[in-house]
Scaffold this motif. Structure first.
Motif, PDB file in Angstrom:
ATOM      1  N   UNK A   1       0.813  -1.222   0.000  1.00 24.77           N
ATOM      2  CA  UNK A   1       0.000   0.000   0.000  1.00 24.77           C
ATOM      3  C   UNK A   1       0.850   1.277   0.000  1.00 24.77           C
ATOM      4  N   UNK A   2       2.118   1.163  -0.355  1.00 31.59           N
ATOM      5  CA  UNK A   2       3.020   2.312  -0.337  1.00 31.59           C
ATOM      6  C   UNK A   2       3.180   2.931  -1.724  1.00 31.59           C
ATOM      7  N   UNK A   3       3.837   4.074  -1.773  1.00 31.01           N
ATOM      8  CA  UNK A   3       4.384   4.590  -3.038  1.00 31.01           C
ATOM      9  C   UNK A   3       5.889   4.748  -2.837  1.00 31.01           C
ATOM     10  N   UNK A   4       6.664   4.140  -3.725  1.00 34.22           N
ATOM     11  CA  UNK A   4       8.118   4.289  -3.683  1.00 34.22           C
ATOM     12  C   UNK A   4       8.535   5.339  -4.709  1.00 34.22           C
TER      13      UNK A   4
ATOM     14  N   UNK B   1      -5.124  -2.796   7.431  1.00 31.16           N
ATOM     15  CA  UNK B   1      -5.315  -2.562   8.867  1.00 31.16           C
ATOM     16  C   UNK B   1      -3.970  -2.670   9.592  1.00 31.16           C
ATOM     17  N   UNK B   2      -3.193  -3.706   9.277  1.00 37.16           N
ATOM     18  CA  UNK B   2      -1.890  -3.862   9.937  1.00 37.16           C
ATOM     19  C   UNK B   2      -0.945  -2.735   9.525  1.00 37.16           C
ATOM     20  N   UNK B   3      -0.979  -2.363   8.253  1.00 37.37           N
ATOM     21  CA  UNK B   3      -0.079  -1.317   7.761  1.00 37.37           C
ATOM     22  C   UNK B   3      -0.410   0.020   8.408  1.00 37.37           C
ATOM     23  N   UNK B   4      -1.708   0.329   8.501  1.00 40.66           N
ATOM     24  CA  UNK B   4      -2.094   1.574   9.160  1.00 40.66           C
ATOM     25  C   UNK B   4      -1.754   1.539  10.641  1.00 40.66           C
TER      26      UNK B   4
ATOM     27  N   UNK C   1       4.266   4.571  14.161  1.00 40.14           N
ATOM     28  CA  UNK C   1       5.404   5.372  13.717  1.00 40.14           C
ATOM     29  C   UNK C   1       5.159   6.862  13.972  1.00 40.14           C
ATOM     30  N   UNK C   2       3.998   7.355  13.547  1.00 39.90           N
ATOM     31  CA  UNK C   2       3.715   8.788  13.697  1.00 39.90           C
ATOM     32  C   UNK C   2       3.639   9.164  15.179  1.00 39.90           C
ATOM     33  N   UNK C   3       3.037   8.274  15.990  1.00 40.28           N
ATOM     34  CA  UNK C   3       2.951   8.525  17.435  1.00 40.28           C
ATOM     35  C   UNK C   3       4.345   8.621  18.042  1.00 40.28           C
ATOM     36  N   UNK C   4       5.208   7.666  17.687  1.00 40.40           N
ATOM     37  CA  UNK C   4       6.561   7.655  18.256  1.00 40.40           C
ATOM     38  C   UNK C   4       7.373   8.839  17.753  1.00 40.40           C
ATOM     39  N   UNK C   5       7.195   9.189  16.474  1.00 36.85           N
ATOM     40  CA  UNK C   5       7.934  10.347  15.928  1.00 36.85           C
ATOM     41  C   UNK C   5       7.535  11.619  16.646  1.00 36.85           C
TER      42      UNK C   5
END
Lengths: 416, 416
Positions: free
Chosen positions: A215-218, A397-400, A406-410
């Protein structure tokens, strides 16, 4: 140097098996500064194999052929090479002796098909005679041709360990410099990324590629130049600007996965994580524990698939499920808070949703997912609506969930 | 009909993205009775795209081209087709109007790159003008050419929904009959399977293929005949004999996965399963819950990654871990028995091991895994030693866990 990759096997042209080795070879060759002219996949047919080989010999500097080297009856590469290049097969005596010793120990019949592995086209130089299907090299019309097994693990090992060094030795020191970086992003559409990067008006020698990899864009930033100094400077500058333009949608670079980014943040902040999963059924925990060393920041958790286990293993009050339903903000919060407490973790994540294909209602259709993230100061729950197959909904769901971590920790560690 | 598949994209020839769409197309076309002459992958280069297209037009009955249809600057398929086939690009007015309406709503600049999507080579027939990158068809020199997006989900949808029916309509009723079955096996080496099947001396028209698909071996039984009646009989007979020869190494057929086989056995026997995982970190639970309807036989369980959680969530006595170590027969048994009891399940599975790369000792090297299966009458633990990367060890541990569940369920329900 310019090369071509030919993959052989009916299992590939019938779509039975996905060809992963050609892509791996392309990547490694590209990173080593070579250019792949074409990759082709053909069936176990001697005439097609010969045709592809002769065409490639005329147009590229080197060729890599994978597959069809085994002992079963449908492995026909050696016969095809022998016919197409007019090189009769001869037994490699070292390999043959090894196979016979092996067969004697096993007391096999004397016409065992394994002996076929020792018969190679004349001129073939076996990479490793101590291993029967280790592959070999031929030089035909000044073109080196590398024959490798189709089994991915054997092929990738030989490519890295033998073929790449041989190609480097073959190549007479060209000075072409390649710099490439892949930015991995999640949360921005490809068209939005394209718009932001176009606005940077990067120099023409910087080549940008956009690759939606669900579900990403590289985003690939690439330069290929003869002048090493100028290339390095242009490249570093372009990377800096792309990074700024994409902001915190970028979670990593090159071979990074989202779980690596989360792992690094947990490790650096000294926080321990625990997870309670319902609709993702263990996928988030699996992704986190794929990373070596994850036992330094991940405690474990529960797969609370049945409602009863949400209470018994995670401590969700049964009244909550009765009142709000198992798929609700309240239950996601209770799962995150509950697993955090039960495991004595710093951060708890709870995921509950409807992965389908059954179980949807008008108010909570298939794809409805709640994700809670609990920390000492409280818990925050987000609601999502994903579409598509069960597999797709579980993946999203797992990716989100990982991305929210990640966003919380950042956000919580950026000030340190 | 004989076809060729051309995949376009620098992300493929640089190995950045794995080409999954060509394999999917090959599979679906093969199943529909077509033969794939070759599959090629080339970069975003108009000259290479043109060359590949012209070569294919001369030698096959139909062509499928994927990728390079998007709006970003590196999408060059339409330009390449236009040049190679001498068909100037023209705007498809319906698509253009749709894009402009969309851009107006978004108040975008008038030279937005999205407009590029409407410009197609002349003669192109868009599959679905209501969707900008839905792909199109061209007929050139009596050869139908189908252009599809490279994004796997869009490509597979269009292939199934539009291209396959169009090909069937194009084909003037050939009577070639194809029967194929894939047997999926685990636990027998490819060479052993080959030996057993050779011993059957099947008729020459039956084609057998052997495909090691880690960690399984797939065996394909195939017949292609003009005489439908004879083919069906020969095929059924060959399948029966292959099935007998491979015995209970076969866990399923065609698109079956091991977790489907386990799920069917659990469902049919009415047994509920719970899992306690350490080194597999949720992978076994994830694989079981990938199957729709798994909530009818899987309760959930624990990812007891930290030793403390083996006690707190699963009920393993801390003394056991101190005395025997977390990776031991005793702890695997306690995990299987404990999770069975905590979850009130019929069958409990416990997996503990060392996935590496760290954590091995001379007595218990990396790759040591214990798997326990508990039922009302007791618990049976098996010890394994897997080799390779962390990913490989986790995969093998979960796969063996599923296979042990399968064999256990087969043995205990076969008499009913």
């Amino acid at each position: 140097m310019i090369g071509e990759i030919i993959a052989i096997g009916d299992e590939l042209t019938s779509g039975r098996t996905l060809n992963t080795t050609s892509g791996y070879a392309a990547r490694r060759l590209f990173d080593a500064g070579h250019t792949i002219h074409a990759m082709s996949t053909i069936g176990d047919s001697p005439s097609l194999i010969g045709e592809a080989l002769l065409q490639a010999i005329g147009r590229v500097d080197f060729i890599i052929v994978t597959g069809g080297l085994g002992a079963t009856d449908d492995d026909l590469t050696n016969e095809a090479v022998s016919q197409a290049l007019n090189r009769p097969t001869m037994p490699n005596l070292e390999i043959l002796a090894r196979i016979r010793r092996h067969l004697q120990r096993r007391q096999a019949a004397p016409d065992d098909p394994l002996e076929k592995l020792a018969w190679l086209p004349s001129g073939a130089e076996a990479f490793d005679p101590s291993s029967p299907i280790a592959g070999y090299q031929l030089v035909h019309d000044q073109t080196p041709i590398f024959f490798l097994p189709g089994v991915p693990e054997e092929m990738t090992d030989l490519l890295d360990r033998i073929v790449l060094p041989k190609l480097t030795a073959w190549q007479s020191g060209s000075g072409l410099q390649t710099c490439q970086r892949i930015y991995k992003s999640f949360g921005l559409a490809e068209s939005e990324i394209n718009r932001r990067i176009r606005a940077l008006q990067l120099p023409a020698s910087i080549k940008i590629g956009y690759y939606p990899v669900f579900p990403d864009v590289h985003v690939s930033v690439l330069i290929r130049e003869w002048d090493t100094g100028a290339a390095t400077k242009l490249f570093a500058d372009a990377c800096r600007r792309v990074e700024t333009a994409l902001g915190n949608a970028v979670y990593g670079r090159d071979s990074d996965e989202l779980e690596h980014a989360v792992g690094r943040l947990l490790k650096n902040s000294g926080h321990w994580l625990a997870a309670a999963e319902s609709c993702t059924g263990g996928l988030l925990a699996h992704r986190i524990t794929r990373v070596p060393g994850s036992s330094c920041y991940f405690l474990g958790g529960a797969v609370a698939y049945a409602n009863r286990l949400k209470a018994d293993l995670v401590g969700v009050a049964p009244g909550l499920i009765e009142r709000w339903g198992a798929v609700s903000t309240q239950v996601a919060e209770a799962m995150a808070v509950g697993i955090r407490e039960r495991c004595q973790a710093d951060i708890g994540i709870g995921i509950t949703g409807i992965a389908g294909p059954e179980g949807g209602t008008p108010a909570k259709p298939v794809g409805t997912v709640f994700i809670g993230i609990a920390e000492p100061d409280g818990c925050r729950v987000t609601q999502h609506l994903f579409s598509g197959s069960r597999h797709r909904i579980q993946t999203l769901a797992a990716h989100n969930g990982l991305n929210l971590l990640r966003l919380h920790l950042q956000a919580n560690t950026s000030g340190r």
